[in-house]
Design an enzyme around this catalytic site. Structure first.
Site, PDB file in Angstrom:
ATOM      1  N   GLY A 218       0.841  -1.204   0.000  1.00 40.43           N
ATOM      2  CA  GLY A 218       0.000   0.000   0.000  1.00 40.43           C
ATOM      3  C   GLY A 218       0.869   1.244   0.000  1.00 40.43           C
ATOM      4  O   GLY A 218       1.877   1.314  -0.719  1.00 40.43           O
ATOM      5  N   GLY A 247      -1.475  -0.273  -8.401  1.00 39.62           N
ATOM      6  CA  GLY A 247      -0.774  -1.556  -8.551  1.00 39.62           C
ATOM      7  C   GLY A 247      -0.456  -1.829 -10.022  1.00 39.62           C
ATOM      8  O   GLY A 247       0.578  -2.425 -10.343  1.00 39.62           O
ATOM      9  N   ASP A 248      -1.340  -1.397 -10.913  1.00 40.87           N
ATOM     10  CA  ASP A 248      -1.115  -1.616 -12.354  1.00 40.87           C
ATOM     11  C   ASP A 248       0.077  -0.778 -12.831  1.00 40.87           C
ATOM     12  O   ASP A 248       0.870  -1.222 -13.667  1.00 40.87           O
ATOM     13  CB  ASP A 248      -2.369  -1.251 -13.145  1.00 40.87           C
ATOM     14  CG  ASP A 248      -3.596  -1.920 -12.558  1.00 40.87           C
ATOM     15  OD1 ASP A 248      -3.441  -3.007 -11.968  1.00 40.87           O
ATOM     16  OD2 ASP A 248      -4.694  -1.345 -12.658  1.00 40.87           O
TER      17      ASP A 248
HETATM   18  O1  LIG Z   1     -12.063  -6.783 -10.647  1.00 39.78           O
HETATM   19  P1  LIG Z   1     -10.585  -6.766 -10.942  1.00 39.78           P
HETATM   20  O2  LIG Z   1     -10.283  -7.318 -12.292  1.00 39.78           O
HETATM   21  O3  LIG Z   1      -9.763  -7.395  -9.876  1.00 39.78           O
HETATM   22  O4  LIG Z   1     -10.140  -5.249 -10.898  1.00 39.78           O
HETATM   23  C1  LIG Z   1     -10.690  -4.343 -11.802  1.00 39.78           C
HETATM   24  C2  LIG Z   1     -10.218  -2.957 -11.524  1.00 39.78           C
HETATM   25  O5  LIG Z   1     -10.778  -2.444 -10.342  1.00 39.78           O
HETATM   26  O6  LIG Z   1      -8.825  -2.917 -11.371  1.00 39.78           O
HETATM   27  C3  LIG Z   1      -8.299  -1.768 -11.983  1.00 39.78           C
HETATM   28  C4  LIG Z   1      -7.447  -1.078 -10.995  1.00 39.78           C
HETATM   29  O7  LIG Z   1      -6.390  -1.905 -10.598  1.00 39.78           O
HETATM   30  C5  LIG Z   1      -9.455  -0.992 -12.531  1.00 39.78           C
HETATM   31  O8  LIG Z   1      -9.135  -0.368 -13.734  1.00 39.78           O
HETATM   32  C6  LIG Z   1     -10.421  -2.091 -12.752  1.00 39.78           C
HETATM   33  O9  LIG Z   1     -11.633  -1.782 -13.118  1.00 39.78           O
END
Ligand SMILES: O=P(O)(O)OC[C@@]1(O)O[C@H](CO)[C@@H](O)[C@@H]1O
Length: 308
Positions: A218, A247-248
């Site tokens: 975090g 995180g992305d």
């Molecule tokens: O439901 P998941 O696939 O775990 O997460 C989806 C999500 O919340 O993750 C991204 C942020 O990390 C957003 O762009 C996206 O919509």
């Protein structure tokens, strides 16, 4: 080229409200819509860093059309596979009074066996042309829980480095297929291994099959447990904002730095600076480029010695 896989793409809607109060109605200030799902965010950040990327996964229905329309002017090449169901939306509500964000994620469209088979054909072709692969996010309904393990095995058979960023049972099975890197958060690691101490949990994840583990702590940064050593990377100060997509951005930082031949400390510094700069940008999955440039030289990366 870096290939990012988002099986459960999403149209990310972000609302900003003065104060989020349960059981009341709200007037929404700002509304943004962005093409999302974790791998799409990774690709967008890779593009901003000057790296070529291709996005695959599924898109369908009206939301899928909107998502593809919004994706077109951005850097990644669209290799999304059509699905009959409607691509999901996610909603992030940012509360101006606290700076905190509350997230609602829809489940996603039902994917049929034929659609999965079509995806696998596309994936196999793209993997052969990729320098690295990122497998990101939740699985939509209809996709078997071992899907990521299958995709990890295909990448490994093609000798392409593969990073896995998911949670729960798909993560557990994916790790057993021996990915090069996993990037869980501390909570996911604890659920997976039963240990709340991140370095111990990351060591356990390595014994289960992951070659290297970068755990997100975090606002405190990242912990890397790798065959080359252990490191802690931290931003100069904790920031408040919208953490959606932070995180992305870390994944994009790790992969871009890997592709440039940088070592772990530089990879981690880039990942922490990018994820912190993402929290500072109001919309989900975008980063503040000026903040990134300022943060990068101020991230501390130190060898980590676990307490016995
Ligand atoms: O439901 P998941 O696939 O775990 O997460 C989806 C999500 O919340 O993750 C991204 C942020 O990390 C957003 O762009 C996206 O919509």
């Amino acid at each position: 080229m870096i290939l990012t896989v988002t099986l459960n793409t999403a149209l990310d809607v972000t609302y900003t409200v003065d104060a989020l109060v349960p059981h009341t109605s709200h007037r929404v200030g700002d509304v943004t819509e962005r093409p999302g799902g974790k791998g799409l965010n990774v690709a967008r950040v890779l593009g901003a860093l000057g790296h070529e990327s291709v996005v695959t996964g599924f898109a369908g229905g009206h939301t899928g059309d909107v998502l593809r329309g919004l994706l077109a002017p951005l850097a990644p090449r669209d290799a999304l596979v059509p699905v009959a169901g409607n691509t999901r939306r996610t909603l992030a509500v940012t509360d101006r009074s606290t700076g905190d964000t509350t997230q609602f994620n829809e489940p996603g469209p039902q994917v049929s066996p034929d659609e999965w088979a079509a995806f696998l054909r596309t994936y196999e072709e793209l993997v052969d042309a990729a320098d690295a692969v990122a497998l990101c996010g939740s699985l939509p309904p209809g996709i078997h829980v071992g899907a990521y393990a299958e995709l990890v095995r295909i990448a490994r058979a093609a000798a392409v480095p593969v990073l896995l960023d998911t949670s729960g049972e798909p993560l557990r099975r994916g790790i057993a297929a021996r990915p090069d890197l996993v990037k869980p958060n501390a909570e996911e690691l604890a659920r997976l291994t039963g240990s709340r101490e991140p370095s111990r949990a990351a060591g356990d994840a390595r014994r289960r099959g992951a070659h290297a583990v970068v755990a997100s702590l975090g606002p405190e940064g990242l912990l890397a447990v790798t065959p080359q050593g252990l490191w802690r990377a931290a931003p100069p100060a904790a920031v408040r904002g919208n953490p959606t997509g932070a995180g992305d951005s870390a994944v994009a930082g790790l992969l871009s730095a890997l592709a440039e031949g940088l070592e772990w400390p530089e990879r981690l510094a880039r990942a922490v600076a990018l994820s912190t700069a993402t929290v500072l940008a109001p919309a989900a999955g975008e980063f503040d480029a000026a903040a990134y440039a300022q943060l990068l030289p101020r991230v501390t990366v130190e060898p980590y010695t676990p307490t016995p």
